[in-house]
Design a protein around this motif. Structure first.
Motif, PDB file in Angstrom:
ATOM      1  N   UNK A  44       9.134 -39.216 -79.364  1.00  0.00           N
ATOM      2  CA  UNK A  44       9.406 -39.964 -78.068  1.00  0.00           C
ATOM      3  C   UNK A  44       8.485 -39.997 -76.986  1.00  0.00           C
ATOM      4  N   UNK A  45       7.365 -40.601 -77.053  1.00  0.00           N
ATOM      5  CA  UNK A  45       6.197 -40.896 -75.983  1.00  0.00           C
ATOM      6  C   UNK A  45       6.861 -40.978 -74.727  1.00  0.00           C
ATOM      7  N   UNK A  46       7.779 -41.711 -74.461  1.00  0.00           N
ATOM      8  CA  UNK A  46       8.281 -42.125 -73.196  1.00  0.00           C
ATOM      9  C   UNK A  46       9.030 -40.958 -72.450  1.00  0.00           C
ATOM     10  N   UNK A  49       1.261 -40.852 -72.407  1.00  0.00           N
ATOM     11  CA  UNK A  49       1.637 -41.744 -73.323  1.00  0.00           C
ATOM     12  C   UNK A  49       0.488 -42.465 -73.947  1.00  0.00           C
ATOM     13  N   UNK A  50      -0.742 -42.633 -73.275  1.00  0.00           N
ATOM     14  CA  UNK A  50      -1.802 -43.372 -73.905  1.00  0.00           C
ATOM     15  C   UNK A  50      -2.416 -42.429 -74.938  1.00  0.00           C
ATOM     16  N   UNK A  75       7.600 -46.425 -64.709  1.00  0.00           N
ATOM     17  CA  UNK A  75       7.281 -46.841 -65.950  1.00  0.00           C
ATOM     18  C   UNK A  75       7.629 -48.254 -66.176  1.00  0.00           C
ATOM     19  N   UNK A  76       8.481 -48.735 -65.518  1.00  0.00           N
ATOM     20  CA  UNK A  76       8.712 -50.111 -65.644  1.00  0.00           C
ATOM     21  C   UNK A  76       7.630 -50.924 -65.149  1.00  0.00           C
ATOM     22  N   UNK A  77       7.092 -50.651 -63.988  1.00  0.00           N
ATOM     23  CA  UNK A  77       6.135 -51.479 -63.289  1.00  0.00           C
ATOM     24  C   UNK A  77       4.880 -51.286 -64.186  1.00  0.00           C
ATOM     25  N   UNK A  78       4.608 -50.095 -64.781  1.00  0.00           N
ATOM     26  CA  UNK A  78       3.472 -49.869 -65.540  1.00  0.00           C
ATOM     27  C   UNK A  78       3.445 -50.831 -66.928  1.00  0.00           C
ATOM     28  N   UNK A  79       4.409 -51.036 -67.494  1.00  0.00           N
ATOM     29  CA  UNK A  79       4.486 -51.534 -68.994  1.00  0.00           C
ATOM     30  C   UNK A  79       5.159 -53.078 -68.795  1.00  0.00           C
ATOM     31  N   UNK A  82      -2.531 -43.219 -79.061  1.00  0.00           N
ATOM     32  CA  UNK A  82      -4.065 -43.180 -79.599  1.00  0.00           C
ATOM     33  C   UNK A  82      -3.871 -42.341 -80.962  1.00  0.00           C
ATOM     34  N   UNK A  83      -3.138 -41.106 -80.693  1.00  0.00           N
ATOM     35  CA  UNK A  83      -3.175 -40.292 -82.092  1.00  0.00           C
ATOM     36  C   UNK A  83      -1.953 -40.423 -82.951  1.00  0.00           C
ATOM     37  N   UNK A  84      -1.457 -41.584 -82.641  1.00  0.00           N
ATOM     38  CA  UNK A  84      -0.332 -42.128 -83.409  1.00  0.00           C
ATOM     39  C   UNK A  84       0.942 -41.173 -83.708  1.00  0.00           C
TER      40      UNK A  84
END
Length: 129
Positions: A92-94, A81-82, A119-123, A86-88
């Motif tokens: 759907x990156x998620x 995802x990062x 995912x939730x705890x990360x973001x 970064x590459x715009x």
């Protein structure tokens, strides 16, 4: 309890971490029979070195492919995802959070649930954009 919640990153982060740990335990237990004698395709260990969690697999992989730790899958998804951000990339990156990197099929059942909490705890603390 309040000090514990504060140390855990406040209430929302504390709750997300708690639910993640519970979901991982359920997923590992559900996959225990199928994962005996296997290793994680990401870290190549049977037992995760840091979390001591067992393996899961609930995708379309067959044979000895697709076994992984939820924490390894989560770390891999965070990196992907990062990279997409970064590459715009506009896709759907998620999707990377619930799609197997090997068979490219969606994870399902308790593994998908555990990855959802990961995912939730990360973001959860990430500012909205």
């Amino acid at each position: 309890m309040c000090k514990k919640i504060h140390r855990g990153g406040n209430a929302e982060q504390y709750y997300a971490d708690k639910k993640y740990k519970e979901a991982v335990a359920v997923a590992v237990e559900a996959c225990a029979e199928d994962t005996k004698g296997q290793t994680c395709y990401i870290c190549t260990q049977a037992l995760h070195w840091k979390t001591k969690e067992g393996l899961v697999r609930m995708c379309a992989c067959r044979g000895t492919a697709g076994f992984a730790h939820v924490s390894c899958l989560a770390e891999q998804a965070k990196i992907l995802v990062a990279d997409a951000e970064e590459r715009n990339l506009d896709d759907d990156k998620f999707e990377r959070w619930y799609t197997c990197g090997l068979c490219e099929q969606e994870h399902h059942g308790v593994v998908r649930c555990a990855l959802g909490w990961a995912c939730w705890k990360t973001y959860v603390g990430r500012p909205e954009t």
